[in-house]
Write an enzyme that holds these catalytic residues in place. Structure first.
Site, PDB file in Angstrom:
ATOM      1  N   THR A 199       8.756   8.344  -6.341  1.00 43.50           N
ATOM      2  CA  THR A 199       7.475   8.376  -5.617  1.00 43.50           C
ATOM      3  C   THR A 199       6.926   6.975  -5.344  1.00 43.50           C
ATOM      4  OG1 THR A 199       6.160   8.511  -7.650  1.00 43.50           O
ATOM      5  CG2 THR A 199       6.881  10.591  -6.681  1.00 43.50           C
ATOM      6  N   ASP A 200       5.962   6.948  -4.413  1.00 37.96           N
ATOM      7  CA  ASP A 200       5.241   5.707  -4.144  1.00 37.96           C
ATOM      8  C   ASP A 200       4.035   5.629  -5.091  1.00 37.96           C
ATOM      9  OD1 ASP A 200       3.282   7.433  -3.087  1.00 37.96           O
ATOM     10  OD2 ASP A 200       3.802   6.972  -1.008  1.00 37.96           O
ATOM     11  N   ALA A 201       3.175   4.656  -4.899  1.00 31.15           N
ATOM     12  CA  ALA A 201       2.015   4.461  -5.774  1.00 31.15           C
ATOM     13  C   ALA A 201       1.038   5.628  -5.742  1.00 31.15           C
ATOM     14  CB  ALA A 201       1.289   3.172  -5.406  1.00 31.15           C
ATOM     15  N   VAL A 216       3.557  10.340  -4.039  1.00 30.48           N
ATOM     16  CA  VAL A 216       4.245  11.094  -2.982  1.00 30.48           C
ATOM     17  C   VAL A 216       5.711  10.664  -2.954  1.00 30.48           C
ATOM     18  CG1 VAL A 216       4.354  11.498  -0.482  1.00 30.48           C
ATOM     19  CG2 VAL A 216       2.133  11.335  -1.631  1.00 30.48           C
TER      20      VAL A 216
END
Length: 138
Positions: A17-19, A22
């Site tokens: 995931t990103d920060a 997601v």
């Protein structure tokens, strides 16, 4: 989806995931790569068989649509199948599905060619593929 198929479960990890939690677009491609490898093994293209013959399935085209986001901690499945076979290449299709609501997050279609290595020479797809590969395993 039709043809030879596979379903691979995936647990979304932090590194996927990103920060914002997601699933990153490249993580979906990694999920699909893993499912495609398992599908190839199921069809008789094991690592040992590839090493013995020097014939590798090589991705020559990828089409992907990101439809809905996956999130940290979700359980997904990657469903894939061989959808089309010609003399020069074959197509595989994938859907990444969220288990909790059966939402399709990603659809992907890839064209693969068989290549003889180290010569980098294309090899025709055998008549009866993939059934021919399954029969070879029996």
């Amino acid at each position: 989806m039709s043809g030879a198929s596979i379903r691979m479960p995936v647990q979304v990890m932090y590194f996927d995931t990103d920060a914002g939690g997601v699933v990153h677009n490249l993580a979906y491609l990694r999920f699909i790569e893993a499912a495609r490898t398992l599908l190839a093994i199921d069809l008789g293209m094991s690592f040992e068989e590839i090493g013995r013959t020097g014939i590798h399935p090589v991705v020559v085209r990828t089409e992907i649509d990101y439809r809905k986001p996956g999130r940290l901690g979700e359980k997904l499945s990657v469903d894939g199948c061989v959808s089309e076979v010609s003399r020069a290449r074959f197509w595989v299709e994938f859907e990444v599905i969220r288990e909790s609501d059966s939402a399709v997050l990603v659809t992907c279609r890839q064209a693969l060619a068989l290549v003889q290595m180290p010569e980098e020479r294309p090899v025709r797809v055998a008549v009866g593929f993939p059934a021919l590969l399954r029969q070879a395993q029996a």
